[in-house]
Design a protein around this motif. Sequence first.
Motif, PDB file in Angstrom:
ATOM      1  N   ALA A 127      -1.975   0.589 -25.737  1.00  0.00           N
ATOM      2  CA  ALA A 127      -1.263   1.843 -25.991  1.00  0.00           C
ATOM      3  C   ALA A 127       0.080   1.563 -26.653  1.00  0.00           C
ATOM      4  N   VAL A 128       0.377   2.299 -27.719  1.00  0.00           N
ATOM      5  CA  VAL A 128       1.657   2.136 -28.414  1.00  0.00           C
ATOM      6  C   VAL A 128       2.343   3.501 -28.527  1.00  0.00           C
ATOM      7  N   ALA A 129       3.593   3.558 -28.099  1.00  0.00           N
ATOM      8  CA  ALA A 129       4.375   4.787 -28.251  1.00  0.00           C
ATOM      9  C   ALA A 129       5.645   4.477 -29.024  1.00  0.00           C
ATOM     10  N   VAL A 130       6.026   5.406 -29.896  1.00  0.00           N
ATOM     11  CA  VAL A 130       7.267   5.272 -30.653  1.00  0.00           C
ATOM     12  C   VAL A 130       8.094   6.536 -30.405  1.00  0.00           C
ATOM     13  N   VAL A 131       9.300   6.352 -29.876  1.00  0.00           N
ATOM     14  CA  VAL A 131      10.168   7.493 -29.580  1.00  0.00           C
ATOM     15  C   VAL A 131      11.486   7.327 -30.344  1.00  0.00           C
ATOM     16  N   PHE A 132      11.973   8.423 -30.891  1.00  0.00           N
ATOM     17  CA  PHE A 132      13.192   8.389 -31.705  1.00  0.00           C
ATOM     18  C   PHE A 132      14.359   9.029 -30.956  1.00  0.00           C
ATOM     19  N   GLN A 133      15.534   8.472 -31.163  1.00  0.00           N
ATOM     20  CA  GLN A 133      16.764   9.123 -30.715  1.00  0.00           C
ATOM     21  C   GLN A 133      17.628   9.312 -31.957  1.00  0.00           C
ATOM     22  N   CYS A 134      18.160  10.539 -32.142  1.00  0.00           N
ATOM     23  CA  CYS A 134      18.964  10.842 -33.334  1.00  0.00           C
ATOM     24  C   CYS A 134      20.276  10.052 -33.334  1.00  0.00           C
ATOM     25  N   TRP A 135      21.010  10.114 -34.464  1.00  0.00           N
ATOM     26  CA  TRP A 135      22.306   9.393 -34.518  1.00  0.00           C
ATOM     27  C   TRP A 135      23.243   9.917 -33.437  1.00  0.00           C
ATOM     28  N   ALA A 136      23.094  11.218 -33.092  1.00  0.00           N
ATOM     29  CA  ALA A 136      23.941  11.785 -32.032  1.00  0.00           C
ATOM     30  C   ALA A 136      23.330  11.392 -30.690  1.00  0.00           C
ATOM     31  N   ALA A 137      23.309  10.088 -30.442  1.00  0.00           N
ATOM     32  CA  ALA A 137      22.610   9.510 -29.288  1.00  0.00           C
ATOM     33  C   ALA A 137      23.476   9.635 -28.035  1.00  0.00           C
ATOM     34  N   ARG A 138      23.432  10.822 -27.457  1.00  0.00           N
ATOM     35  CA  ARG A 138      24.336  11.122 -26.358  1.00  0.00           C
ATOM     36  C   ARG A 138      23.813  10.626 -25.020  1.00  0.00           C
ATOM     37  N   ARG A 139      24.698  10.024 -24.250  1.00  0.00           N
ATOM     38  CA  ARG A 139      24.349   9.611 -22.884  1.00  0.00           C
ATOM     39  C   ARG A 139      25.616   9.326 -22.081  1.00  0.00           C
ATOM     40  N   ALA A 140      25.537   9.518 -20.785  1.00  0.00           N
ATOM     41  CA  ALA A 140      26.639   9.141 -19.894  1.00  0.00           C
ATOM     42  C   ALA A 140      26.027   8.832 -18.527  1.00  0.00           C
ATOM     43  N   THR A 141      26.633   7.873 -17.831  1.00  0.00           N
ATOM     44  CA  THR A 141      26.123   7.505 -16.512  1.00  0.00           C
ATOM     45  C   THR A 141      27.155   7.839 -15.450  1.00  0.00           C
ATOM     46  N   VAL A 142      26.723   8.595 -14.452  1.00  0.00           N
ATOM     47  CA  VAL A 142      27.590   8.961 -13.335  1.00  0.00           C
ATOM     48  C   VAL A 142      27.161   8.129 -12.127  1.00  0.00           C
ATOM     49  N   THR A 143      28.119   7.394 -11.555  1.00  0.00           N
ATOM     50  CA  THR A 143      27.813   6.622 -10.351  1.00  0.00           C
ATOM     51  C   THR A 143      28.598   7.214  -9.184  1.00  0.00           C
ATOM     52  N   ILE A 144      27.868   7.659  -8.157  1.00  0.00           N
ATOM     53  CA  ILE A 144      28.509   8.293  -7.004  1.00  0.00           C
ATOM     54  C   ILE A 144      28.360   7.374  -5.787  1.00  0.00           C
ATOM     55  N   LYS A 145      29.512   7.076  -5.180  1.00  0.00           N
ATOM     56  CA  LYS A 145      29.470   6.223  -3.979  1.00  0.00           C
ATOM     57  C   LYS A 145      29.190   7.084  -2.749  1.00  0.00           C
ATOM     58  N   SER A 146      28.843   6.422  -1.644  1.00  0.00           N
ATOM     59  CA  SER A 146      28.481   7.175  -0.432  1.00  0.00           C
ATOM     60  C   SER A 146      29.680   7.955   0.118  1.00  0.00           C
ATOM     61  N   ASN A 147      30.919   7.544  -0.245  1.00  0.00           N
ATOM     62  CA  ASN A 147      32.088   8.296   0.230  1.00  0.00           C
ATOM     63  C   ASN A 147      32.466   9.452  -0.704  1.00  0.00           C
ATOM     64  N   GLY A 148      31.671   9.656  -1.756  1.00  0.00           N
ATOM     65  CA  GLY A 148      31.918  10.796  -2.650  1.00  0.00           C
ATOM     66  C   GLY A 148      32.729  10.446  -3.879  1.00  0.00           C
ATOM     67  N   GLU A 149      33.307   9.239  -3.939  1.00  0.00           N
ATOM     68  CA  GLU A 149      34.034   8.846  -5.158  1.00  0.00           C
ATOM     69  C   GLU A 149      33.027   8.626  -6.284  1.00  0.00           C
ATOM     70  N   TYR A 150      33.419   9.010  -7.504  1.00  0.00           N
ATOM     71  CA  TYR A 150      32.479   8.780  -8.600  1.00  0.00           C
ATOM     72  C   TYR A 150      33.173   8.315  -9.877  1.00  0.00           C
ATOM     73  N   THR A 151      32.393   7.618 -10.724  1.00  0.00           N
ATOM     74  CA  THR A 151      32.894   7.172 -12.030  1.00  0.00           C
ATOM     75  C   THR A 151      31.888   7.597 -13.095  1.00  0.00           C
ATOM     76  N   ILE A 152      32.412   7.792 -14.318  1.00  0.00           N
ATOM     77  CA  ILE A 152      31.536   8.140 -15.438  1.00  0.00           C
ATOM     78  C   ILE A 152      31.725   7.087 -16.514  1.00  0.00           C
ATOM     79  N   THR A 153      30.623   6.467 -16.951  1.00  0.00           N
ATOM     80  CA  THR A 153      30.712   5.446 -18.002  1.00  0.00           C
ATOM     81  C   THR A 153      29.758   5.808 -19.133  1.00  0.00           C
ATOM     82  N   GLN A 154      30.087   5.256 -20.321  1.00  0.00           N
ATOM     83  CA  GLN A 154      29.197   5.485 -21.465  1.00  0.00           C
ATOM     84  C   GLN A 154      28.838   4.149 -22.084  1.00  0.00           C
TER      85      GLN A 154
END
Lengths: 200, 292
Positions: B265-292
């Motif tokens: 099986a072969v799949a090809v998926v495209f992401q446009c130049w406006a390749a938006r993403r962000a990662t939110v990491t939430i700790k168990s105490n509720g503190e959070y950070t956002i990274t890209q």
Amino acid sequence: MEYRLKTPLAEGDVRRLRVGDVVYLTGIIYTARDAAHRRIMEYLKEGRQLPFDLRGGAIYHCGPVVQKKNGEWIVLAGGPTTSTRMELYEGEVIEKLGVRMVIGKGGMGRKTAEACVKHGAVYTTFTGGAGVLAAQSIKRVIDVHWLDLGVPEAVWVLEVVDFGPLVVAIDSTGRNLIEEVVEESSRRKSELLKRPLILP
Amino acid sequence: MLSKETIVKAIVEGIKVASIYLPPDVKDSLKKALEVEENPATRAQLEAIFKNLDLAEKLKAPICQDTGLLSFYIKAGAKFPALDVVEEALIEATRIATREIPLRPNTVDPITGRNPGDNTGRYAPVITWDEIDPRGDYLEVTIVPKGGGSEYVAVFTMIPPGKGLEGVKEVVLDAVVKAGAMPCPPTIIGVGIAGTVDKAVSLAKKCAVIRKIGSRHPEPKIAALEEQLRDMINELGVGTMGMGGKVTALDVHVDYAYRHPATYAVAVVFQCWAARRATVTIKSNGEYTITQ
């Protein structure tokens, strides 16, 4: 060449344009994507009058991000959507409604190109994804039709000033810039398929 | 105590960052494209892209009017204290972000054509429980506002297993030519190879939307495949927005899973130049950070 044009567009102005030319457009443009085109076709089939007049006008393949502030609609981002999906309808829309310019991105096909030649129209592209830049040229939302189709699919009547750069991608001589690039890519692909991968 | 409201707040913030700011690896790679392109129509597109990015940051507006179908990839620590409310929180955050940023209401019922207006609906937003960290007490959510134009041209196919990687190459090059200007090139291209349909597609998707530009597969053979596919795609000459040019793919990422003897099986998926993403990491105490 670079041109500054105003709507309603005269046939002579449009017929002068050639692929690769850049246009900045001032006047009124109408957004329409899949669902709006489908409804336009229904109206045409039933012989009903459309609630807007596209003669000499410009259709924009766009579903904007809008916000209502103090009772007025504002466009926050309004770049083009892929035009290819509208290929089904655009030839007939140009022919029957007298549209002179179709604005979008991604390219259109043979039927649209034929209509451009026969009826004096062009297909131009604005940079896909550049939604905020496009919104800078949109000075006012004049009206909105068919909001029942949802915000992206409704027909937004927009007043624009120096909207561009719009690159002419299909002209009234029938040249099709993006199709020419893709055809060349297809030729290069045939060559690349003969060249094997070299993996460790 | 960690509340649902904390998660909602962090995710709304993450959706804002993802929608307004392009990740630095994507921006750098577009800058390199501008350095090498010579054709005026192509350069005009790239210059418009950079003007647009500056305006989006200045005005705090979404980069593109297609604010995507919101997709969340979750890496969950098994000891994260609020796993039971995560899905509810993601849906609520989607509704709030749609109203506040605002985002374009994109979800449509394919049966009735109805658009609920808040970017939710059956299986929407798209929530993927991607990974469990057995000892972790955090929640990591990668937010991808996935545009429709680049999703539209995705390809899935089964190739005769005998064709192997040359067959994969053919599928990828075909897909790029067929996609032409439609997915807003230069794109990031994800390729998934597997035994089942769903595995190939999900690997390709993650390769396209999550992996950073310039990152290479840890296995040298796959890393070399990525680079050679990228170079071949760039030889095709589609260029920015199909205007012709040297950069058609910002990068190619490949991943694979063991297959069945009969299936490739072969799949090809495209992401446009406006390749938006962000990662939110939430700790168990509720503190959070956002990274890209």
